[in-house]
Design a protein around this motif. Structure first.
Motif, PDB file in Angstrom:
ATOM      1  N   GLU A  68      19.596  40.388  32.046  1.00  0.00           N
ATOM      2  CA  GLU A  68      20.916  40.737  31.509  1.00  0.00           C
ATOM      3  C   GLU A  68      20.832  41.185  30.056  1.00  0.00           C
ATOM      4  OE1 GLU A  68      23.248  37.255  32.213  1.00  0.00           O
ATOM      5  OE2 GLU A  68      22.907  37.293  34.376  1.00  0.00           O
ATOM      6  N   GLY A  69      19.730  41.848  29.729  1.00  0.00           N
ATOM      7  CA  GLY A  69      19.553  42.375  28.385  1.00  0.00           C
ATOM      8  C   GLY A  69      19.075  41.369  27.361  1.00  0.00           C
ATOM      9  N   ILE A  82       8.972  34.748  34.540  1.00  0.00           N
ATOM     10  CA  ILE A  82      10.418  34.610  34.719  1.00  0.00           C
ATOM     11  C   ILE A  82      11.089  35.899  34.268  1.00  0.00           C
ATOM     12  CG2 ILE A  82      12.474  33.347  33.989  1.00  0.00           C
ATOM     13  CD1 ILE A  82      10.694  30.862  33.694  1.00  0.00           C
ATOM     14  N   ASN A  83      11.636  36.627  35.234  1.00  0.00           N
ATOM     15  CA  ASN A  83      12.273  37.911  34.941  1.00  0.00           C
ATOM     16  C   ASN A  83      13.790  37.862  34.971  1.00  0.00           C
ATOM     17  OD1 ASN A  83      10.062  39.779  34.514  1.00  0.00           O
ATOM     18  ND2 ASN A  83       9.538  39.434  36.651  1.00  0.00           N
ATOM     19  N   THR A  84      14.336  36.864  35.671  1.00  0.00           N
ATOM     20  CA  THR A  84      15.789  36.788  35.820  1.00  0.00           C
ATOM     21  C   THR A  84      16.269  35.369  35.544  1.00  0.00           C
ATOM     22  OG1 THR A  84      15.729  36.179  38.175  1.00  0.00           O
ATOM     23  CG2 THR A  84      15.678  38.533  37.646  1.00  0.00           C
ATOM     24  N   GLN A  85      17.556  35.243  35.294  1.00  0.00           N
ATOM     25  CA  GLN A  85      18.142  33.924  35.093  1.00  0.00           C
ATOM     26  C   GLN A  85      17.963  33.072  36.356  1.00  0.00           C
ATOM     27  OE1 GLN A  85      19.262  32.797  32.303  1.00  0.00           O
ATOM     28  NE2 GLN A  85      20.035  34.483  31.066  1.00  0.00           N
ATOM     29  N   GLY A 133       9.760  44.146  25.623  1.00  0.00           N
ATOM     30  CA  GLY A 133      10.572  44.828  26.629  1.00  0.00           C
ATOM     31  C   GLY A 133      12.058  44.751  26.380  1.00  0.00           C
ATOM     32  N   LYS A 134      12.810  45.396  27.252  1.00  0.00           N
ATOM     33  CA  LYS A 134      14.271  45.432  27.129  1.00  0.00           C
ATOM     34  C   LYS A 134      14.962  44.257  27.811  1.00  0.00           C
ATOM     35  CE  LYS A 134      15.231  50.391  26.650  1.00  0.00           C
ATOM     36  NZ  LYS A 134      15.919  51.554  27.270  1.00  0.00           N
ATOM     37  N   GLY A 135      14.246  43.540  28.663  1.00  0.00           N
ATOM     38  CA  GLY A 135      14.872  42.429  29.382  1.00  0.00           C
ATOM     39  C   GLY A 135      15.969  42.894  30.323  1.00  0.00           C
TER      40      GLY A 135
END
Length: 204
Positions: free
Chosen positions: A26-27, A188-191, A20-22
Motif C-alpha cells: 500500500e505504498g 513480506i510483501n503485503t500487510q 523499492g516503492k512498496g
C-alpha cells in the motif's frame, strides 16, 4: 576470489536493499513496516550484525527514518526506481570494502550463516558472484560479489537492461544451496503476509 576466513567480517559490507516503492504494501516503505513490534529492517540488521562489520542501507524514500538506525544510507543514482541492480550500483559507488553481500529489507528470518556460506562458495568455486538457492528457486537478491564487477554492471545498466538474472548469467555464478533452511528467505510483501507470518510465529 580469495576471502581469508579470518577476514570475512572486515572485508564484506552488507547492503540492505530498501529502495523499492512498496507497491504491494500500500505504498508503505517495507523496511519500516512493523513486524513483532520492530521495523522489518531492524530484524535484518540484528541478523547481520554477527556476520559483518560494515552495514549500509540503500533507500530512496524516508532516508531520515533509515538514517535513524545508525548506518549510512545511500540512494540510487538512477531515477524512477530501477530495481535491485540500481541499488547494487549505488552500493558499488559507496562501499570501501572489496566485497558486498546484498539482502532485502523485508526478510526478517535471515540466515545466520548467509555470509559465511556465500563467501565460502565464492572462493571454492572461484566464481564472480555467489547467490543463494532455497532448494526450489534462486534467491537473486541474496548475493555476494566483489566491487571489481562495477564496470560490468555499469555497462549492463547503460545498455538499458534491468533484469538481474541476465546480468548474473554473464558471469561465473556459484549457486549456494540453502535447501536446509528455505524459511530464511521468506519475505513480506503485503500487510496480509505480515499478519499471517506474525500469527504463525506467535502460536509457534
Amino acid at each position: 576470489m580469495t576471502i581469508p576466513e579470518s577476514d570475512i567480517h572486515s572485508q564484506i559490507t552488507a547492503v540492505i536493499l530498501a529502495g523499492g516503492k512498496g507497491r504491494r504494501m500500500e505504498g508503505k516503505d517495507k523496511g519500516l513496516v512493523k513486524f513483532h513490534n520492530k521495523p522489518l529492517i531492524q530484524h535484518v540488521i540484528e541478523k547481520l550484525l554477527p556476520q559483518v562489520e560494515h552495514i549500509i542501507i540503500n533507500a530512496n524514500r524516508y532516508t531520515s527514518d533509515y538514517e535513524a538506525f545508525g548506518y549510512p544510507v545511500i540512494s540510487d543514482s538512477m531515477s524512477n526506481f530501477q530495481g535491485p541492480l540500481a541499488g547494487f550500483m549505488a552500493a558499488m559507488n559507496a562501499v570501501t570494502t572489496k566485497y558486498m553481500v546484498f539482502v532485502p529489507c523485508d526478510g526478517p528470518s535471515l540466515s545466520g550463516e548467509l555470509v559465511e556460506r556465500l563467501a565460502s562458495q565464492l572462493q571454492q568455486q572461484q566464481a564472480d558472484i555467489a547467490v543463494a538457492h532455497d532448494g526450489n528457486r534462486l534467491q537473486p537478491v541474496y548475493s555476494l560479489f566483489s566491487t571489481h564487477l562495477k564496470t560490468s554492471l555499469e555497462r549492463y545498466l547503460q545498455s538499458g537492461e534491468r533484469k538481474i538474472d541476465n546480468w548474473y548469467a554473464s558471469h561465473k555464478l556459484a549457486v549456494v544451496d540453502f535447501s536446509d533452511s528455505p524459511d530464511t528467505f521468506i519475505n513480506i510483501n503485503t500487510q496480509q503476509q505480515r499478519d499471517i507470518l506474525e500469527s504463525k510465529r506467535s502460536t509457534a
